[in-house]
Structure formats: C-alpha cells, structure tokens
Design a protein around this motif. Structure first.
Motif, PDB file in Angstrom:
ATOM      1  N   THR A   1       0.884  -1.261  -0.008  1.00 24.22           N
ATOM      2  CA  THR A   1       0.248  -0.046   0.021  1.00 24.22           C
ATOM      3  C   THR A   1       0.858   1.411  -0.002  1.00 24.22           C
ATOM      4  OG1 THR A   1      -0.045  -0.021   2.619  1.00 24.22           O
ATOM      5  CG2 THR A   1      -2.054  -0.985   1.120  1.00 24.22           C
TER       6      THR A   1
ATOM      7  N   ALA B   1       0.380   5.241  -1.501  1.00 30.39           N
ATOM      8  CA  ALA B   1      -1.092   5.513  -1.825  1.00 30.39           C
ATOM      9  C   ALA B   1      -1.536   6.944  -1.749  1.00 30.39           C
ATOM     10  CB  ALA B   1      -1.896   4.961  -0.325  1.00 30.39           C
TER      11      ALA B   1
ATOM     12  N   ALA C   1      -2.576   1.320  -4.901  1.00 31.67           N
ATOM     13  CA  ALA C   1      -2.281   1.506  -3.729  1.00 31.67           C
ATOM     14  C   ALA C   1      -3.304   2.159  -2.638  1.00 31.67           C
ATOM     15  CB  ALA C   1      -0.947   2.380  -3.437  1.00 31.67           C
ATOM     16  N   ARG C   2      -3.735   3.141  -3.170  1.00 34.43           N
ATOM     17  CA  ARG C   2      -4.924   3.597  -2.221  1.00 34.43           C
ATOM     18  C   ARG C   2      -6.046   2.797  -1.882  1.00 34.43           C
ATOM     19  NH1 ARG C   2      -6.598   8.099  -6.133  1.00 34.43           N
ATOM     20  NH2 ARG C   2      -8.685   7.570  -6.873  1.00 34.43           N
TER      21      ARG C   2
ATOM     22  N   LEU D   1      -5.038  -0.092   0.150  1.00 33.30           N
ATOM     23  CA  LEU D   1      -4.910   0.600   1.735  1.00 33.30           C
ATOM     24  C   LEU D   1      -6.372   0.509   2.229  1.00 33.30           C
ATOM     25  CD1 LEU D   1      -3.150   1.852   4.073  1.00 33.30           C
ATOM     26  CD2 LEU D   1      -3.713   4.084   2.808  1.00 33.30           C
TER      27      LEU D   1
END
Length: 585
Positions: free
Chosen positions: A491, A494, A557-558, A561
RNA sequence: GGACCCGUAGCUCAGCUGGAUAGAGCACUUGGCUUCGAACCAAGGGGUCGGGGGUUCGAAUCCCUCCGGGUCUACCA
C-alpha cells in the motif's frame, strides 16, 4: 499530519479550547459533538444552540466566533461550516482521512488508541452463571454471548477485566439431587451424558416428593445433612458440581467463552454472617415476619417491598449471597465497576441490591463501585410467549449449536461445492455459530428476543454471514493479487481517497472509535454490530463501484490501503464480538 | 393496585446525553456478472414514529394522560 485515533474526541477538545479563546464560558459549553449525516459532513457540533439560547445570543454569531477560534491543527484536519440555526459541520479532508487510515496499521495500534476509553478501570463482569445440574438451553445463550463480547470490548478499550461465573451451586435443589443420586441413579447414563442423567434424577426426585410425603421428608433430611457438613453428602455434592462443570466447559469451549473465576454461591457460605451483622448494626436491616429484610423508605416501591436478605427459617437466599458477592468484589478484587448480566426479570432484585449495598458501604466507609445490571430481554417462542412455558423441554444449547452448524453446512455446500468437505465443515461451524451469536448481539439487549430458526439462520441483512462474506471478499482481493494485507509495501505510495465510494469508505473507517465508545459506555454490543454492518455495506458498494487491482500504481495502492483497513477493522470488531472470521466461505 | 420494559414501513429491527428531509434488512417492482467472489450491488414504491395534550428555536427521543403487549411485586434464582 498528526491525526489521533479518536477524531471525535480530538474535535471535542479543539472546540472546548476554541471556546476559551473566543471568550466563552468554557465550563458551561458542551460541544455536543456527534457523527453527522453524510449529507452534512463527518461530525457535527450542536452545542452552540443551547449555549447561545441560554444567554440570549445569536447562535450563528457564536458559531462563527467559535469556528474562527479553532486551532490551526483542526483547520488542517477538516473544514468547518455553519449551517441552519447554528450547527457546525465538520468534513474531514481527504488528506486527513489518508493520514488516519495509514496510521491505523495493526490491531495493536487500534488497541493502543482505544485504551484511553477505559484505561485504569477494573471491571468485574459476572455472566453466564448457570444453575448446577441443569442443562444449558436456548435461554442461556444470550447472556453468555453478550457477556463474552462485553469482556473482550472492555479489555480492548484499556480496562482490566475480571470474568466471574457466579454458578448456582448451592440451594434447595441439592436435597432432591442427592436423594435421587442415592436411590435412582443409572450409572451408565451418568457416564454417557452426566447432565442429562442429573436432570432426570432431579425431575424423578421432584415427582417422588409430590407422590409420597415420606420421600419429601427424606429429601429435606438430605439437604439438612449437606448443610451440616455430612461427609457423604458433601462428597456427592462435589461429584455433582464437578460433573456439571465438565458439561458446561464443553459448551464454553465450543463458544469460545472464558472465565477467570467460577466463584459460585457456595463460595460465599462462610461470608454471610458478616453481611447480616453489618447490615443490622448499620440500622439497615430489620426483622419482618420472621425474616431479615431491608426497606428503602425513599423509594416508591421498595418502601413496602422488602429486600429479604435472610429467610424466616434462618437460611440464606440469593440476596444474601449477592450482598456477600458485592463485598468480595469490592474488597478482594478492588473493582471500580461491577457488571452483572441476567435477564430483565431480575431488575427489581438488582435495583434493591444496588440500593442496599450503596447504603451499607456508605455507613461502613467503603467505596461503592459503579454497578450496572446488564439486563436483557427474554427468549420468546414464535408464539410470543416465554419459551420456557412451551409444552415440552426447552431447546438444549448443545442441540441448537449442532443444528446451526448442520444447516450452515448445507448452505456452504450449495455455495462452494468445490471446497473439500473438511473445510466446508469448518466454515459451517464458523458461520452457524457466528449466526447464532451475532443474532443475539445485533439486537438491542433490552428488547425481548423472538427465537426462530429462520431468523437465526437467515443469512441476509445485518447478519454474521454478510459480515463474514465481506471479510472473505477483501481477503480474496489480496490473495488473487499475491499480496499480504499486512505488508506495508503493498500500500506504499497510496494517495488520498478521491471517488465518492472511496471517500465514503474512508469516512466510515474513521468512525470506528465512536462505535467502541458507545458500545463500552452503554455495554450494548449492538452499537458495534450496527457499525460493522454499515462498514461492510460501504465496502460492498465500494467493491462494486471501483476496481481495486488497476494499472495506475497510486490508485491501486490507495484502494488496497482502504481494503487492508476494512479487513483489519472488520476482523477486529468481529473478534471482539466473539466471531471467528474466515479466508474463504 | 403499584413499579419497570416495550409499541417506529406488510414483517424483523436501528435511530447515540432532544437536532437538519425518521433509516436498514426481508418481502414487492426494475436494472447489473466473458472484467478483483452475485452469500453482492444500484434504483423505486411503502410511515399521522400506538392515540391525545404539554415543555421549546427544534420531540420518535423529555413530562402528563389514555390504549395495547410483557415482566416483576415476602422468603426460587
């Protein structure tokens, strides 16, 4: 950016500080901060309305001064807007949401954040508390499940929790049990199912006393011998409670329920004379119709309804032992708070117990712990009447749990026929037991509970399977992507949430602390259930709206997350409620 | 008789110390899977918050009263 775990508490503090800066009367100002309807923001403060009204001020003007005085750190965290007659709406910035979500990266971190809620408080929680030699049935499950959840939640939120199973292991039923054991015992039945046999003995002895007065005398004689310390009867008593405890332990293990102590009523036998003596010398207890009783003249009801602390025949009753128990928990355990879980029908008893103990401790210079009778509604049959009055026996807990797992197995097999049978059995156990457990927790405990197989095993709406399914979907995303949800590199990079679904999900995550606070201060697990259900719902909407595994590394990535934190909070919450979560189902 | 709990959509239930247009699920209607798990999602209809008074800027929430259901009310727990 620094963001604290409990954003609501942080905003509350900021508003009080701002009130001082703005020259308001800080002692009189309560921000009345609460979570807001998403249409208005994330949190709202309503306190200026009542504050301004009491001073004949313009509420909007007060709100404007207050907002202007907010510290810079708060302005970085969220935007504040004044609406309507003087509401202050706070909307967390995407950057703040990102910072919060990034920070909450482990169970340990969540626990550390939650610890401020009840740090340093020692709770004694009294739950389950069945009667010896009676089988656990459907009527017992609610107190067990709610009690276990409350213990886990309080401990998670920083309290020191002492779990005590106050077993009903002393009393008149032992005359019949001992007589039955001596005269009617079926040894092979006792070996195969001890509680079944003990229950049969009790019923048979009970019937025999009704049929024959001589038997009644014999039963009474056995009880007198036991209470006088007769070695044979005392040994039988030990045998019976050991058999009983063994059967209880089996169910407790199945439901993952634990105790630190099992101090039954018998434990307090030698502590009763002190209770009688102290209450008498404090001027609280008096003789009435031969019994020792306590009246409460200031109370509309208990001024005439006595709290009988010793029966007219000199014997103890449960008021006697409960008073001794209060003293022991206060002095030996040094409890700051005591919570006792029983059904609501015992409300009068515990109100009298609390009133009496409060006065008793005041007279004797002891600190009275906070006392809560965590009451819950009765289990009703589908006809709306108490389940115990139905013809025939109540549903045994053992059978109930087995049937739940069996029914869940059919469903699991239907949905996931390709999984090996052993795994389907395991899943069915988690789903079936979880469904029963969650059904008992999700409803406000003060209402009666209508028992129905369809309801308990319905896997739609606010139920265990819906939440467990959400967990497996999150896990599946990571599994398919070959990633570990706890690995920070997955993550890394992010960016802040952007799309409506991402924002809604991040906001819901950030209000987890509020649900913990509500649940543990009111000792009502359904608040956490509602929160988790809403979180799972936001996740499901997010999942349908946005693809997680996309090419753009920042977006990917976000979203990962957010998924990782949904998983963390969902699993943490479900584990606090006593449910086992799954990787697949 | 008295005390306490409950009464919210057809059904099962949320609604946090009084806050903004009372929310979910089931059921019903409609739409969405060759794309990360459809035990899922999106949209729609459905309410005099048991009735009536009162308190106030504002009441499902607090007070009074009535109706309906439940529990308890001297030696079971």
């Amino acid at each position: 950016m620094h963001v604290s775990f409990d954003l609501a508490a942080a905003l509350d503090t900021a508003l009080r500080t701002a009130a001082g800066t703005a020259g308001m009367d800080v002692t009189a100002f309560n921000p009345e901060l609460r979570t807001a309807d998403p249409r208005h923001g994330d949190f709202q403060a309503n306190g200026v309305l009542s504050y301004a009204k009491a001073r004949k001020l313009n509420p909007r003007a007060v709100a404007e001064q207050l907002v202007a005085a907010l510290p810079a750190s708060t302005q970085e965290l969220c935007t504040a807007a004044i609406a309507g007659p003087g509401f202050i709406n706070f909307t967390l910035t995407p950057a703040a949401l990102l910072a919060w979500v990034q920070a909450q990266n482990s169970v340990e971190h969540l626990k550390a954040g939650a610890a401020s809620l009840h740090h340093g408080q020692r709770y004694v929680v009294d739950f389950s508390s069945p009667n010896t030699a009676k089988q656990l049935h459907v009527g017992h499950v609610r107190g067990m499940v709610i009690g276990e959840a409350i213990c886990r939640l309080l401990a998670f939120c920083g309290a020191e929790v002492i779990r005590d199973n106050h077993i009903g292991d002393w009393g008149t039923q032992f005359g019949k049990l001992i007589w039955g054991y001596k005269h009617l015992l079926d040894a092979s039945a006792l070996a195969s199912d001890p509680l079944e046999e003990l229950e049969r003995l009790y019923k048979a002895a009970d019937a025999a006393t009704k049929a024959d007065p001589a038997t009644l005398d014999a039963v009474r004689a056995e009880l007198v011998k036991l209470q006088a310390g007769d070695p044979e009867n005392l040994a039988l008593w030990h045998t019976i409670i050991a058999l009983s405890a063994g059967a209880f332990t089996e169910i407790y293990r199945l439901l993952d329920i634990h105790f630190d102590h099992q101090l039954g009523e018998s434990f307090y036998n030698d502590k009763l004379p002190q209770v009688y003596a102290e209450l008498a010398s404090a001027g609280l207890a008096e003789e009435s119709q031969g019994a020792l009783v306590v009246f409460h003249p200031e109370h509309p009801r208990f001024k005439t309804q006595p709290f009988i602390i010793r029966k007219s025949d000199g014997a103890a009753n449960y008021a006697s032992t409960d008073l001794a128990t209060m003293l022991y928990r206060t002095e030996h355990f040094r409890a700051d708070a005591i919570a006792v879980l029983t059904d609501a029908r015992q409300a009068d008893h515990f109100e009298q117990l609390a009133l009496t103990t409060q006065k008793w401790f005041a007279k004797t210079g002891r600190q009275f712990p906070r006392f809560t009778h965590v009451s819950f509604g009765s289990i009703l049959g589908e006809d709306g009447k108490a389940i115990k009055t139905r013809s025939g026996d109540p549903i045994k807990l053992k059978a109930l749990l087995a049937e739940a797992a069996d029914r869940a197995f059919i469903l699991v097999t239907e949905k996931a026929p390709d999984l090996p049978e052993a795994e389907r059995r395991d899943i069915a156990s988690a789903v079936g037991l979880g469904a029963i457990r969650y059904a008992d927790l999700a409803q406000n405990r003060s209402s009666d509970y209508v028992f129905s197989w369809d309801k308990i095993l319905s896997f739609e709406g606010n139920t265990a399977p819906y939440l467990l399914y959400a967990v497996t979907r999150v896990r599946s995303i990571f599994r398919k992507a070959g990633l570990d949800p706890t690995d920070p590199t997955a993550t890394a990079g992010a960016t802040a949430p952007e799309t409506p679904a991402e924002l809604a999900l991040a906001r819901k995550l950030a209000t987890f602390p509020v649900s913990l606070q509500l649940t543990t201060t009111q000792l009502r697990p359904h608040f956490l259930c509602t929160y988790l259900y809403e979180l799972a719902g936001e996740f499901s909407s997010f999942y349908a709206a946005e693809k997680v595994i996309v090419d753009d590394p920042a977006i990917r990535a976000r979203r990962l997350l957010l998924c990782a934190r949904v998983l963390l909070i969902l699993e943490t919450g479900l584990h606090l409620l006593g449910l086992r979560t799954l990787a697949r189902m």
